[in-house]
Design a protein around this motif. Structure first.
Motif, mmCIF file in Angstrom:
data_model
loop_
_atom_site.group_PDB
_atom_site.id
_atom_site.type_symbol
_atom_site.label_atom_id
_atom_site.label_comp_id
_atom_site.label_asym_id
_atom_site.label_seq_id
_atom_site.Cartn_x
_atom_site.Cartn_y
_atom_site.Cartn_z
ATOM 1 N N GLU A 3 0.833 -1.206 0.000
ATOM 2 C CA GLU A 3 0.000 0.000 0.000
ATOM 3 C C GLU A 3 0.873 1.263 0.000
ATOM 4 O OE1 GLU A 3 -3.312 0.176 -0.199
ATOM 5 O OE2 GLU A 3 -4.098 -1.718 0.559
ATOM 6 N N TYR A 4 1.936 1.254 0.806
ATOM 7 C CA TYR A 4 2.841 2.404 0.823
ATOM 8 C C TYR A 4 3.560 2.564 -0.509
ATOM 9 C CZ TYR A 4 2.663 4.174 5.604
ATOM 10 O OH TYR A 4 2.269 4.773 6.755
ATOM 11 N N ASN A 5 3.981 1.463 -1.096
ATOM 12 C CA ASN A 5 4.649 1.528 -2.398
ATOM 13 C C ASN A 5 3.708 2.125 -3.448
ATOM 14 O OD1 ASN A 5 6.955 0.710 -4.235
ATOM 15 N ND2 ASN A 5 5.232 -0.339 -5.195
ATOM 16 N N ASN A 6 2.461 1.664 -3.464
ATOM 17 C CA ASN A 6 1.493 2.207 -4.422
ATOM 18 C C ASN A 6 1.284 3.701 -4.190
ATOM 19 O OD1 ASN A 6 1.325 -0.390 -5.322
ATOM 20 N ND2 ASN A 6 -0.827 -0.670 -4.809
ATOM 21 N N SER A 7 1.197 4.095 -2.923
ATOM 22 C CA SER A 7 1.038 5.508 -2.600
ATOM 23 C C SER A 7 2.213 6.321 -3.134
ATOM 24 C CB SER A 7 0.930 5.689 -1.079
ATOM 25 O OG SER A 7 0.885 7.057 -0.736
ATOM 26 N N TYR A 8 3.398 5.773 -3.000
ATOM 27 C CA TYR A 8 4.621 6.440 -3.455
ATOM 28 C C TYR A 8 4.625 6.597 -4.983
ATOM 29 C CZ TYR A 8 9.623 7.535 -2.516
ATOM 30 O OH TYR A 8 10.846 8.125 -2.373
ATOM 31 N N VAL A 9 4.244 5.548 -5.686
ATOM 32 C CA VAL A 9 4.185 5.609 -7.150
ATOM 33 C C VAL A 9 3.117 6.619 -7.592
ATOM 34 C CG1 VAL A 9 3.665 4.325 -9.269
ATOM 35 C CG2 VAL A 9 5.084 3.282 -7.484
ATOM 36 N N TYR A 10 1.953 6.584 -6.946
ATOM 37 C CA TYR A 10 0.897 7.535 -7.294
ATOM 38 C C TYR A 10 1.338 8.971 -7.017
ATOM 39 C CZ TYR A 10 -2.422 3.706 -7.944
ATOM 40 O OH TYR A 10 -3.069 2.585 -8.398
ATOM 41 N N HIS A 11 2.123 9.166 -5.970
ATOM 42 C CA HIS A 11 2.617 10.505 -5.669
ATOM 43 C C HIS A 11 3.579 10.976 -6.763
ATOM 44 C CE1 HIS A 11 2.114 13.448 -2.523
ATOM 45 N NE2 HIS A 11 3.368 13.815 -2.682
ATOM 46 N N ALA A 12 4.384 10.051 -7.271
ATOM 47 C CA ALA A 12 5.277 10.385 -8.388
ATOM 48 C C ALA A 12 4.466 10.720 -9.641
ATOM 49 C CB ALA A 12 6.235 9.231 -8.663
ATOM 50 N N LEU A 13 3.384 9.981 -9.878
ATOM 51 C CA LEU A 13 2.511 10.271 -11.025
ATOM 52 C C LEU A 13 1.863 11.645 -10.868
ATOM 53 C CD1 LEU A 13 0.961 6.741 -11.479
ATOM 54 C CD2 LEU A 13 2.206 8.002 -13.250
ATOM 55 N N TYR A 14 1.429 11.971 -9.665
ATOM 56 C CA TYR A 14 0.867 13.293 -9.393
ATOM 57 C C TYR A 14 1.884 14.381 -9.759
ATOM 58 C CZ TYR A 14 0.729 17.322 -6.238
ATOM 59 O OH TYR A 14 0.825 18.572 -5.702
ATOM 60 N N ALA A 15 3.127 14.200 -9.286
ATOM 61 C CA ALA A 15 4.165 15.200 -9.552
ATOM 62 C C ALA A 15 4.446 15.306 -11.053
ATOM 63 C CB ALA A 15 5.443 14.844 -8.791
ATOM 64 N N TYR A 16 4.429 14.190 -11.750
ATOM 65 C CA TYR A 16 4.680 14.201 -13.194
ATOM 66 C C TYR A 16 3.589 14.980 -13.936
ATOM 67 C CZ TYR A 16 4.957 12.623 -18.021
ATOM 68 O OH TYR A 16 5.015 12.593 -19.388
ATOM 69 N N PHE A 17 2.333 14.652 -13.682
ATOM 70 C CA PHE A 17 1.236 15.291 -14.418
ATOM 71 C C PHE A 17 1.029 16.742 -14.008
ATOM 72 C CE2 PHE A 17 0.084 10.837 -15.257
ATOM 73 C CZ PHE A 17 -0.019 10.910 -16.634
ATOM 74 N N ASP A 18 1.557 17.130 -12.843
ATOM 75 C CA ASP A 18 1.432 18.504 -12.367
ATOM 76 C C ASP A 18 2.517 19.414 -12.932
ATOM 77 O OD1 ASP A 18 -0.109 20.279 -10.730
ATOM 78 O OD2 ASP A 18 1.533 20.304 -9.272
ATOM 79 N N ARG A 19 3.514 18.846 -13.599
ATOM 80 C CA ARG A 19 4.619 19.649 -14.148
ATOM 81 C C ARG A 19 4.119 20.602 -15.223
ATOM 82 N NH1 ARG A 19 8.976 15.006 -15.368
ATOM 83 N NH2 ARG A 19 8.580 15.830 -17.445
ATOM 84 N N GLY A 23 1.296 19.377 -17.846
ATOM 85 C CA GLY A 23 0.088 20.197 -17.775
ATOM 86 C C GLY A 23 -1.237 19.458 -17.890
ATOM 87 N N LEU A 24 -1.381 18.370 -17.156
ATOM 88 C CA LEU A 24 -2.661 17.658 -17.123
ATOM 89 C C LEU A 24 -3.156 17.645 -15.677
ATOM 90 C CD1 LEU A 24 -1.827 14.756 -19.609
ATOM 91 C CD2 LEU A 24 -3.337 16.704 -20.025
ATOM 92 N N PRO A 25 -3.806 18.740 -15.255
ATOM 93 C CA PRO A 25 -4.186 18.892 -13.849
ATOM 94 C C PRO A 25 -5.213 17.869 -13.360
ATOM 95 C CG PRO A 25 -5.169 20.632 -15.180
ATOM 96 C CD PRO A 25 -4.207 19.893 -16.054
ATOM 97 N N GLY A 26 -6.047 17.374 -14.252
ATOM 98 C CA GLY A 26 -7.013 16.359 -13.843
ATOM 99 C C GLY A 26 -6.321 15.065 -13.435
ATOM 100 N N PHE A 27 -5.345 14.643 -14.233
ATOM 101 C CA PHE A 27 -4.574 13.447 -13.885
ATOM 102 C C PHE A 27 -3.766 13.684 -12.613
ATOM 103 C CE2 PHE A 27 -5.372 12.311 -18.321
ATOM 104 C CZ PHE A 27 -5.729 10.977 -18.173
ATOM 105 N N ALA A 28 -3.197 14.890 -12.480
ATOM 106 C CA ALA A 28 -2.441 15.213 -11.266
ATOM 107 C C ALA A 28 -3.329 15.065 -10.036
ATOM 108 C CB ALA A 28 -1.869 16.617 -11.356
#
Length: 152
Positions: A3-19, A23-28
């Motif tokens: 669960e923590y690993n998944n949270s970490y990967v999702y947090h990285a995805l958030y940071a990627y899409f928020d760049r 510029g995909l704020p919905g995915f972020a």
């Protein structure tokens, strides 16, 4: 640690899409919420373990990737496919834990898993699978941008 690993990967995805160059704020926002949800599930499991008199031992987490672009699929479909794989892995681990609890006649753990974790996990798999299907249909480029708007 799944669960923590998944949270970490999702947090990285958030940071990627928020760049600014993605510029995909919905995915972020979607992946930021998913990160919080997975961390909450990890905390639920930890609290349950402590309540039962156990000890929580956290292992190291590997650093997730910071780039998710994929020439063939595009970044959004690649990310959604990754999320689907992570959710399925998480379900497999929960089902393994359920089988162990059932074999040990641990009704309380079985009840906890069935009552608090398995249904939301099945719903997460369904949501990720539907996202993969939709993104596969809309394709890269404008279709992904339009789909992103539905996530805001």
């Amino acid at each position: 640690n799944i669960e923590y690993n998944n949270s970490y990967v999702y947090h990285a995805l958030y940071a990627y899409f928020d760049r600014d160059n993605v510029g995909l704020p919905g995915f972020a926002a979607y992946f930021k919420d998913a990160s919080v949800e997975e961390r909450e599930h990890a905390e639920m499991l930890m609290e349950y373990q402590v309540m039962r008199g156990g000890r929580v031992i956290l292992g190291p987490l590997g650093a997730p990737p910071s780039e998710f672009d994929n020439a063939e699929k595009g970044d959004a479909l690649h990310a959604a496919s990754l999320a689907l794989s992570l959710e399925k892995l998480n379900m497999d681990k929960l089902l393994e834990l359920h089988a162990i609890a059932d074999e040990a006649n641990d009704c309380q753990l079985v009840d906890f898993l069935e009552g608090d974790l398995l249904r939301p996990q099945a719903e997460s798999i369904d949501e990720a699978a539907r996202m993969v299907t939709k993104l596969d249909r809309v394709g890269k480029g404008h279709g992904t941008w339009a789909f992103d708007r539905t996530l805001e």
